[in-house]
Design a protein around this motif. Structure first.
Motif, mmCIF file in Angstrom:
data_model
loop_
_atom_site.group_PDB
_atom_site.id
_atom_site.type_symbol
_atom_site.label_atom_id
_atom_site.label_comp_id
_atom_site.label_asym_id
_atom_site.label_seq_id
_atom_site.Cartn_x
_atom_site.Cartn_y
_atom_site.Cartn_z
ATOM 1 N N PRO A 1 -11.594 -41.315 -10.304
ATOM 2 C CA PRO A 1 -11.747 -39.903 -9.954
ATOM 3 C C PRO A 1 -10.415 -39.320 -9.473
ATOM 4 O O PRO A 1 -9.591 -40.015 -8.870
ATOM 5 C CB PRO A 1 -12.784 -39.910 -8.835
ATOM 6 C CG PRO A 1 -12.826 -41.304 -8.335
ATOM 7 C CD PRO A 1 -12.343 -42.199 -9.430
ATOM 8 N N LEU A 2 -10.219 -38.044 -9.764
ATOM 9 C CA LEU A 2 -9.011 -37.369 -9.297
ATOM 10 C C LEU A 2 -9.116 -37.116 -7.803
ATOM 11 O O LEU A 2 -10.212 -36.838 -7.295
ATOM 12 C CB LEU A 2 -8.847 -36.020 -10.007
ATOM 13 C CG LEU A 2 -8.503 -36.060 -11.484
ATOM 14 C CD1 LEU A 2 -8.572 -34.651 -12.071
ATOM 15 C CD2 LEU A 2 -7.139 -36.652 -11.710
ATOM 16 N N PRO A 3 -7.992 -37.159 -7.095
ATOM 17 C CA PRO A 3 -8.021 -36.783 -5.679
ATOM 18 C C PRO A 3 -8.441 -35.307 -5.547
ATOM 19 O O PRO A 3 -8.154 -34.484 -6.426
ATOM 20 C CB PRO A 3 -6.577 -36.972 -5.216
ATOM 21 C CG PRO A 3 -5.943 -37.836 -6.246
ATOM 22 C CD PRO A 3 -6.673 -37.592 -7.519
ATOM 23 N N ILE B 1 -8.496 -29.329 -7.050
ATOM 24 C CA ILE B 1 -8.287 -27.935 -6.643
ATOM 25 C C ILE B 1 -7.096 -27.340 -7.376
ATOM 26 O O ILE B 1 -7.142 -26.210 -7.860
ATOM 27 C CB ILE B 1 -8.111 -27.847 -5.111
ATOM 28 C CG1 ILE B 1 -9.448 -28.196 -4.440
ATOM 29 C CG2 ILE B 1 -7.627 -26.464 -4.694
ATOM 30 C CD1 ILE B 1 -9.356 -28.414 -2.950
ATOM 31 N N ARG B 2 -6.014 -28.089 -7.506
ATOM 32 C CA ARG B 2 -4.815 -27.603 -8.180
ATOM 33 C C ARG B 2 -5.090 -27.278 -9.642
ATOM 34 O O ARG B 2 -4.543 -26.324 -10.194
ATOM 35 C CB ARG B 2 -3.687 -28.629 -8.083
ATOM 36 C CG ARG B 2 -2.351 -28.124 -8.605
ATOM 37 C CD ARG B 2 -1.303 -29.235 -8.653
ATOM 38 N NE ARG B 2 -1.551 -30.215 -9.701
ATOM 39 C CZ ARG B 2 -1.358 -30.012 -11.006
ATOM 40 N NH1 ARG B 2 -0.935 -28.861 -11.442
ATOM 41 N NH2 ARG B 2 -1.604 -30.964 -11.874
ATOM 42 N N LEU C 1 -7.894 -26.260 -10.965
ATOM 43 C CA LEU C 1 -8.852 -25.172 -11.173
ATOM 44 C C LEU C 1 -8.136 -23.862 -11.509
ATOM 45 O O LEU C 1 -7.099 -23.559 -10.911
ATOM 46 C CB LEU C 1 -9.711 -24.979 -9.932
ATOM 47 C CG LEU C 1 -10.710 -26.081 -9.638
ATOM 48 C CD1 LEU C 1 -11.351 -25.852 -8.281
ATOM 49 C CD2 LEU C 1 -11.769 -26.157 -10.730
ATOM 50 N N PRO C 2 -8.682 -23.104 -12.449
ATOM 51 C CA PRO C 2 -8.067 -21.806 -12.758
ATOM 52 C C PRO C 2 -8.056 -20.899 -11.526
ATOM 53 O O PRO C 2 -8.983 -20.921 -10.725
ATOM 54 C CB PRO C 2 -8.995 -21.224 -13.833
ATOM 55 C CG PRO C 2 -9.725 -22.391 -14.400
ATOM 56 C CD PRO C 2 -9.826 -23.402 -13.286
ATOM 57 N N GLY C 3 -6.990 -20.166 -11.382
ATOM 58 C CA GLY C 3 -6.868 -19.258 -10.252
ATOM 59 C C GLY C 3 -6.344 -19.890 -8.986
ATOM 60 O O GLY C 3 -6.229 -19.239 -7.954
ATOM 61 N N HIS C 4 -6.005 -21.179 -9.041
ATOM 62 C CA HIS C 4 -5.473 -21.868 -7.864
ATOM 63 C C HIS C 4 -4.136 -21.269 -7.460
ATOM 64 O O HIS C 4 -3.285 -21.006 -8.290
ATOM 65 C CB HIS C 4 -5.301 -23.357 -8.124
ATOM 66 C CG HIS C 4 -4.531 -24.059 -7.046
ATOM 67 N ND1 HIS C 4 -5.061 -24.296 -5.808
ATOM 68 C CD2 HIS C 4 -3.267 -24.525 -7.028
ATOM 69 C CE1 HIS C 4 -4.130 -24.899 -5.071
ATOM 70 N NE2 HIS C 4 -3.053 -25.046 -5.791
ATOM 71 N N ARG C 5 -3.970 -21.045 -6.183
ATOM 72 C CA ARG C 5 -2.684 -20.564 -5.653
ATOM 73 C C ARG C 5 -2.249 -21.466 -4.532
ATOM 74 O O ARG C 5 -3.019 -21.873 -3.699
ATOM 75 C CB ARG C 5 -2.820 -19.149 -5.118
ATOM 76 C CG ARG C 5 -3.187 -18.172 -6.185
ATOM 77 C CD ARG C 5 -3.393 -16.828 -5.590
ATOM 78 N NE ARG C 5 -4.028 -16.003 -6.610
ATOM 79 C CZ ARG C 5 -3.806 -14.742 -6.742
ATOM 80 N NH1 ARG C 5 -2.997 -14.123 -5.928
ATOM 81 N NH2 ARG C 5 -4.400 -14.064 -7.686
ATOM 82 N N ARG C 6 -0.993 -21.775 -4.531
ATOM 83 C CA ARG C 6 -0.424 -22.617 -3.468
ATOM 84 C C ARG C 6 0.048 -21.789 -2.334
ATOM 85 O O ARG C 6 0.654 -20.848 -2.348
ATOM 86 C CB ARG C 6 0.729 -23.428 -4.023
ATOM 87 C CG ARG C 6 0.350 -24.844 -4.115
ATOM 88 C CD ARG C 6 1.596 -25.673 -4.395
ATOM 89 N NE ARG C 6 1.231 -26.854 -5.082
ATOM 90 C CZ ARG C 6 1.169 -28.029 -4.512
ATOM 91 N NH1 ARG C 6 1.462 -28.199 -3.280
ATOM 92 N NH2 ARG C 6 0.825 -29.065 -5.178
#
Length: 55
Positions: A40-42, A47-48, A50-55
């Motif tokens: 599984p991915l961390p 979250i990174r 996912l579309p629309g993710h912003r840092r």
């Protein structure tokens, strides 16, 4: 070698559609048997990706 390559791409979070096309399979559903070896991915990576993710 091909199963290792497919599992590696899936483990890196590469889209199933992209992996299926690169592996010249009929559809992403053909990759289902490989998922038992994909860790599984961390959560942070999920979250990174996912579309629309912003840092």
């Amino acid at each position: 070698m091909r199963p290792t390559w497919i599992v590696g791409l899936l483990a890196d979070g590469i889209s199933e559609a992209v992996v299926a096309q690169a592996a010249e399979t009929v559809s992403p559903a053909a990759l289902a048997p490989y998922h038992r070896w994909v860790p599984p991915l961390p959560q942070e990576e999920v979250i990174r990706l996912l579309p629309g993710h912003r840092r």
